[in-house]
Design a protein around this motif. Structure first.
Motif, PDB file in Angstrom:
ATOM      1  N   ARG A  26       0.954  -1.225   0.131  1.00 42.63           N
ATOM      2  CA  ARG A  26      -0.008   0.001  -0.030  1.00 42.63           C
ATOM      3  C   ARG A  26       0.812   1.259  -0.118  1.00 42.63           C
ATOM      4  O   ARG A  26       0.709   2.253  -0.728  1.00 42.63           O
ATOM      5  CB  ARG A  26      -1.021   0.025   1.331  1.00 42.63           C
ATOM      6  N   CYS A  29       2.146   1.906  -3.442  1.00 44.89           N
ATOM      7  CA  CYS A  29       0.874   2.271  -4.196  1.00 44.89           C
ATOM      8  C   CYS A  29       0.677   3.748  -4.248  1.00 44.89           C
ATOM      9  O   CYS A  29       0.538   4.478  -5.082  1.00 44.89           O
ATOM     10  CB  CYS A  29      -0.395   1.619  -3.959  1.00 44.89           C
ATOM     11  N   ARG A  30       0.914   4.338  -2.823  1.00 43.62           N
ATOM     12  CA  ARG A  30       0.739   5.662  -2.561  1.00 43.62           C
ATOM     13  C   ARG A  30       2.105   6.366  -3.204  1.00 43.62           C
ATOM     14  O   ARG A  30       1.908   7.552  -3.867  1.00 43.62           O
ATOM     15  CB  ARG A  30       0.828   6.022  -1.137  1.00 43.62           C
ATOM     16  N   ASP A  33       1.113   6.686  -6.832  1.00 49.25           N
ATOM     17  CA  ASP A  33       0.144   7.843  -6.759  1.00 49.25           C
ATOM     18  C   ASP A  33       0.774   9.040  -6.631  1.00 49.25           C
ATOM     19  O   ASP A  33       0.324   9.929  -7.629  1.00 49.25           O
ATOM     20  CB  ASP A  33      -0.949   7.510  -5.742  1.00 49.25           C
ATOM     21  N   ARG A  34       1.706   9.570  -6.074  1.00 53.74           N
ATOM     22  CA  ARG A  34       2.366  10.451  -5.755  1.00 53.74           C
ATOM     23  C   ARG A  34       3.241  10.831  -7.095  1.00 53.74           C
ATOM     24  O   ARG A  34       3.224  12.150  -7.766  1.00 53.74           O
ATOM     25  CB  ARG A  34       3.501  10.651  -4.513  1.00 53.74           C
ATOM     26  N   ILE A  36       2.427   9.751 -10.161  1.00 56.84           N
ATOM     27  CA  ILE A  36       1.749  10.005 -11.270  1.00 56.84           C
ATOM     28  C   ILE A  36       1.087  11.739 -11.048  1.00 56.84           C
ATOM     29  O   ILE A  36       1.037  12.331 -12.242  1.00 56.84           O
ATOM     30  CB  ILE A  36       0.379   9.191 -11.078  1.00 56.84           C
ATOM     31  N   ARG A  37       1.087  12.067 -10.037  1.00 57.39           N
ATOM     32  CA  ARG A  37       0.472  13.490  -9.747  1.00 57.39           C
ATOM     33  C   ARG A  37       1.444  14.139 -10.184  1.00 57.39           C
ATOM     34  O   ARG A  37       1.452  15.333 -10.581  1.00 57.39           O
ATOM     35  CB  ARG A  37       0.101  13.945  -8.187  1.00 57.39           C
ATOM     36  N   TYR A  80       0.293   3.548 -13.832  1.00 59.98           N
ATOM     37  CA  TYR A  80      -0.871   2.984 -13.509  1.00 59.98           C
ATOM     38  C   TYR A  80      -0.821   1.388 -13.846  1.00 59.98           C
ATOM     39  O   TYR A  80      -1.381   0.760 -12.859  1.00 59.98           O
ATOM     40  CB  TYR A  80      -2.025   3.370 -14.399  1.00 59.98           C
ATOM     41  N   LYS A  83       1.005   0.119 -10.614  1.00 61.62           N
ATOM     42  CA  LYS A  83       0.140   0.369  -9.623  1.00 61.62           C
ATOM     43  C   LYS A  83      -0.924  -0.900  -9.399  1.00 61.62           C
ATOM     44  O   LYS A  83      -1.354  -1.684  -8.424  1.00 61.62           O
ATOM     45  CB  LYS A  83      -0.682   1.626  -9.380  1.00 61.62           C
ATOM     46  N   ASN A  87      -1.433  -3.929  -6.689  1.00 58.80           N
ATOM     47  CA  ASN A  87      -2.635  -4.325  -6.060  1.00 58.80           C
ATOM     48  C   ASN A  87      -2.899  -5.813  -6.371  1.00 58.80           C
ATOM     49  O   ASN A  87      -3.383  -6.425  -5.342  1.00 58.80           O
ATOM     50  CB  ASN A  87      -3.687  -3.410  -6.634  1.00 58.80           C
TER      51      ASN A  87
END
Length: 101
Positions: A26, A29-30, A33-34, A36-37, A80, A83, A87
C-alpha cells in the motif's frame, strides 16, 4: 548482537507477515500515486509552454515539448500498470494466506 536477538524473537504468524507485506505494498501504491500526480502536474506546465511557443511561432520548441508530453503520458500509463500489478500481488497474497487457514 542483532543476530542473537533474532534467535529469541518469535516468528511472525502468516497473518502478521501478510499485514506487513500488504502495508508495504500500500505504501508503494501511494508512492506511485504521488509520482503520477507529479508527472501530471508537469504535463500541465508543458502544455502551457507549448501554447506559448505556438504563440511566438517557435515550432521547433513546440515540437520538442510535444514529444516530451507524449513521453510523460506514456510514463503515466506505465505507472498505472505498475500500481495495478502491486494491487494484484496484494490480493494474491491475501488469497494465499486465506487458503492456508
Amino acid at each position: 548482537m542483532d543476530s542473537v536477538k533474532g534467535l529469541f524473537k518469535p516468528k511472525p504468524t502468516p497473518q502478521q507477515q501478510l499485514r506487513d507485506w500488504q502495508r508495504r505494498l500500500r505504501q508503494e501504491c501511494r508512492n506511485v500515486d504521488r509520482q503520477i500526480r507529479d508527472v501530471q502536474r508537469e504535463e500541465k506546465n508543458v502544455q502551457k509552454a507549448i501554447k506559448d511557443c505556438a504563440k511566438r511561432n517557435d515550432m521547433a520548441s513546440a515540437k520538442s515539448l510535444a514529444k516530451e508530453l507524449v513521453r510523460s503520458r506514456r510514463a503515466v500509463t506505465r505507472l498505472y500498470e505498475n500500481k495495478a500489478q502491486l494491487n494484484s500481488v496484494s490480493m494474491h497474497l491475501g488469497e494465499l494466506v486465506g487458503m492456508n487457514d
